[in-house]
Design a protein around this motif. Structure first.
Motif, PDB file in Angstrom:
ATOM      1  N   ALA A  14       7.737  -8.063 -12.489  1.00 17.32           N
ATOM      2  CA  ALA A  14       8.211  -7.204 -11.408  1.00 17.32           C
ATOM      3  C   ALA A  14       7.482  -5.863 -11.409  1.00 17.32           C
ATOM      4  O   ALA A  14       7.114  -5.344 -10.348  1.00 17.32           O
ATOM      5  CB  ALA A  14       9.720  -6.985 -11.529  1.00 17.32           C
ATOM      6  N   LEU A  15       7.245  -5.318 -12.584  1.00 17.01           N
ATOM      7  CA  LEU A  15       6.547  -4.037 -12.673  1.00 17.01           C
ATOM      8  C   LEU A  15       5.058  -4.183 -12.359  1.00 17.01           C
ATOM      9  O   LEU A  15       4.442  -3.270 -11.813  1.00 17.01           O
ATOM     10  CB  LEU A  15       6.735  -3.440 -14.068  1.00 17.01           C
ATOM     11  CG  LEU A  15       8.152  -2.964 -14.402  1.00 17.01           C
ATOM     12  CD1 LEU A  15       8.263  -2.572 -15.867  1.00 17.01           C
ATOM     13  CD2 LEU A  15       8.572  -1.804 -13.512  1.00 17.01           C
ATOM     14  N   ASP A  16       4.483  -5.342 -12.701  1.00 17.93           N
ATOM     15  CA  ASP A  16       3.064  -5.574 -12.422  1.00 17.93           C
ATOM     16  C   ASP A  16       2.804  -5.779 -10.929  1.00 17.93           C
ATOM     17  O   ASP A  16       1.838  -5.240 -10.380  1.00 17.93           O
ATOM     18  CB  ASP A  16       2.565  -6.797 -13.199  1.00 17.93           C
ATOM     19  CG  ASP A  16       2.324  -6.498 -14.664  1.00 17.93           C
ATOM     20  OD1 ASP A  16       2.064  -5.318 -14.997  1.00 17.93           O
ATOM     21  OD2 ASP A  16       2.393  -7.428 -15.487  1.00 17.93           O
ATOM     22  N   PHE A  17       3.652  -6.594 -10.280  1.00 20.32           N
ATOM     23  CA  PHE A  17       3.382  -6.987  -8.899  1.00 20.32           C
ATOM     24  C   PHE A  17       4.302  -6.306  -7.877  1.00 20.32           C
ATOM     25  O   PHE A  17       4.028  -6.355  -6.684  1.00 20.32           O
ATOM     26  CB  PHE A  17       3.508  -8.511  -8.754  1.00 20.32           C
ATOM     27  CG  PHE A  17       2.466  -9.263  -9.525  1.00 20.32           C
ATOM     28  CD1 PHE A  17       1.169  -9.372  -9.039  1.00 20.32           C
ATOM     29  CD2 PHE A  17       2.769  -9.846 -10.749  1.00 20.32           C
ATOM     30  CE1 PHE A  17       0.195 -10.053  -9.747  1.00 20.32           C
ATOM     31  CE2 PHE A  17       1.801 -10.533 -11.475  1.00 20.32           C
ATOM     32  CZ  PHE A  17       0.517 -10.627 -10.973  1.00 20.32           C
ATOM     33  N   GLY A  18       5.374  -5.677  -8.358  1.00 28.57           N
ATOM     34  CA  GLY A  18       6.309  -5.027  -7.445  1.00 28.57           C
ATOM     35  C   GLY A  18       5.672  -3.970  -6.557  1.00 28.57           C
ATOM     36  O   GLY A  18       5.874  -3.976  -5.333  1.00 28.57           O
ATOM     37  N   PRO A  19       4.872  -3.048  -7.128  1.00 31.21           N
ATOM     38  CA  PRO A  19       4.254  -2.025  -6.272  1.00 31.21           C
ATOM     39  C   PRO A  19       3.384  -2.604  -5.164  1.00 31.21           C
ATOM     40  O   PRO A  19       3.371  -2.088  -4.042  1.00 31.21           O
ATOM     41  CB  PRO A  19       3.414  -1.217  -7.280  1.00 31.21           C
ATOM     42  CG  PRO A  19       4.121  -1.382  -8.573  1.00 31.21           C
ATOM     43  CD  PRO A  19       4.629  -2.783  -8.557  1.00 31.21           C
ATOM     44  N   LEU A  20       2.664  -3.689  -5.460  1.00 29.76           N
ATOM     45  CA  LEU A  20       1.820  -4.311  -4.441  1.00 29.76           C
ATOM     46  C   LEU A  20       2.663  -4.896  -3.316  1.00 29.76           C
ATOM     47  O   LEU A  20       2.319  -4.783  -2.134  1.00 29.76           O
ATOM     48  CB  LEU A  20       0.964  -5.408  -5.082  1.00 29.76           C
ATOM     49  CG  LEU A  20      -0.154  -6.009  -4.228  1.00 29.76           C
ATOM     50  CD1 LEU A  20      -1.106  -4.934  -3.737  1.00 29.76           C
ATOM     51  CD2 LEU A  20      -0.905  -7.071  -5.026  1.00 29.76           C
ATOM     52  N   LEU A  21       3.793  -5.497  -3.674  1.00 28.20           N
ATOM     53  CA  LEU A  21       4.686  -6.044  -2.651  1.00 28.20           C
ATOM     54  C   LEU A  21       5.332  -4.922  -1.831  1.00 28.20           C
ATOM     55  O   LEU A  21       5.573  -5.086  -0.638  1.00 28.20           O
ATOM     56  CB  LEU A  21       5.759  -6.917  -3.302  1.00 28.20           C
ATOM     57  CG  LEU A  21       5.238  -8.206  -3.960  1.00 28.20           C
ATOM     58  CD1 LEU A  21       6.370  -8.951  -4.658  1.00 28.20           C
ATOM     59  CD2 LEU A  21       4.574  -9.111  -2.921  1.00 28.20           C
ATOM     60  N   VAL A  22       5.594  -3.792  -2.484  1.00 30.97           N
ATOM     61  CA  VAL A  22       6.121  -2.633  -1.754  1.00 30.97           C
ATOM     62  C   VAL A  22       5.093  -2.153  -0.737  1.00 30.97           C
ATOM     63  O   VAL A  22       5.435  -1.843   0.419  1.00 30.97           O
ATOM     64  CB  VAL A  22       6.491  -1.499  -2.733  1.00 30.97           C
ATOM     65  CG1 VAL A  22       6.746  -0.193  -1.980  1.00 30.97           C
ATOM     66  CG2 VAL A  22       7.717  -1.877  -3.544  1.00 30.97           C
ATOM     67  N   PHE A  23       3.825  -2.100  -1.139  1.00 27.69           N
ATOM     68  CA  PHE A  23       2.754  -1.710  -0.214  1.00 27.69           C
ATOM     69  C   PHE A  23       2.684  -2.674   0.969  1.00 27.69           C
ATOM     70  O   PHE A  23       2.587  -2.262   2.128  1.00 27.69           O
ATOM     71  CB  PHE A  23       1.415  -1.693  -0.951  1.00 27.69           C
ATOM     72  CG  PHE A  23       0.225  -1.462  -0.054  1.00 27.69           C
ATOM     73  CD1 PHE A  23      -0.059  -0.195   0.432  1.00 27.69           C
ATOM     74  CD2 PHE A  23      -0.605  -2.512   0.318  1.00 27.69           C
ATOM     75  CE1 PHE A  23      -1.141   0.027   1.266  1.00 27.69           C
ATOM     76  CE2 PHE A  23      -1.690  -2.299   1.145  1.00 27.69           C
ATOM     77  CZ  PHE A  23      -1.968  -1.036   1.621  1.00 27.69           C
TER      78      PHE A  23
END
Length: 202
Positions: A14-23
């Motif tokens: 979640a921490l690795d890919f979460g920001p990309l999904l937020v973008f």
């Protein structure tokens, strides 16, 4: 260097890919709703970038606290995101942020290639023992990864220069991670062939 601590796989993912999904989500929510600030209109891409940068910083801080360290590639990625994301926001120009993956992949290819020329197993150090393998296997994997990073850099340049923001965001969010996973999945025979001798015998 801080001691690495175990962390729940789901939380780390979640921490690795979460920001990309937020973008990704922010871009599609805001792409048709520009915002005017201080007399200047900001489109969805730049607004999504302005959201993504602090979210990524927060995720990296959380990873550092939870695991006790950050990998060199994570640190390099964070620095380039902050620099080129900040330039895109400051100049209201998406091109800076779109160039960022190209520079990241070129940087990784250059560093790994330089380490290979010096006979240094930098890839093995970066991956922190995640894949047990003999030195000859690491050398082969490094060569393949250098070529793959160069391919990704070229692909990013072709897409952002010739296609719409929407196409690039989809490529960045889904295309690049899928290509990376496919690359490592394709290396399974290499991992098996150059597994440590004690693992082969077991």
């Amino acid at each position: 260097m801080g001691e690495k601590k175990p962390v729940a796989p789901a939380l780390k993912t979640a921490l690795d890919f979460g920001p990309l999904l937020v973008f990704f989500a922010a871009f599609f929510l805001l792409k048709d709703h520009p915002v005017t600030l201080w007399g200047q209109s900001y489109g969805g891409f730049v607004l999504a970038t302005a959201i993504f940068v602090p979210v990524l910083i927060a995720a990296m801080v959380a990873l550092r606290v939870l695991t006790g360290r950050l990998a060199p590639m994570q640190i390099a990625t964070l620095v380039l995101v902050v620099v080129f994301g900040g330039l895109s926001i400051w100049f209201n120009d998406p091109r800076f942020f779109k160039m960022k993956p190209t520079l990241i992949y070129l940087l990784f290819a250059t560093l790994l290639g330089f380490g290979l020329l010096r006979g240094k197993p930098w890839l093995q150090l970066v991956m922190d023992g995640a894949i047990p393998m003999q030195p000859a296997g690491w050398a082969i994997l490094t060569k393949r990864l250098v070529a793959f990073f160069l391919f990704l850099a070229i692909a990013n340049e072709v897409i952002w220069r010739n296609f719409s923001d929407t196409v690039w965001v989809n490529f960045k969010t889904f295309g690049l991670p899928v290509l990376l996973m496919a690359f490592f999945a394709a290396q399974a025979p290499l991992f098996s062939r150059y597994a440590p001798e004690d693992e082969k015998d077991s």
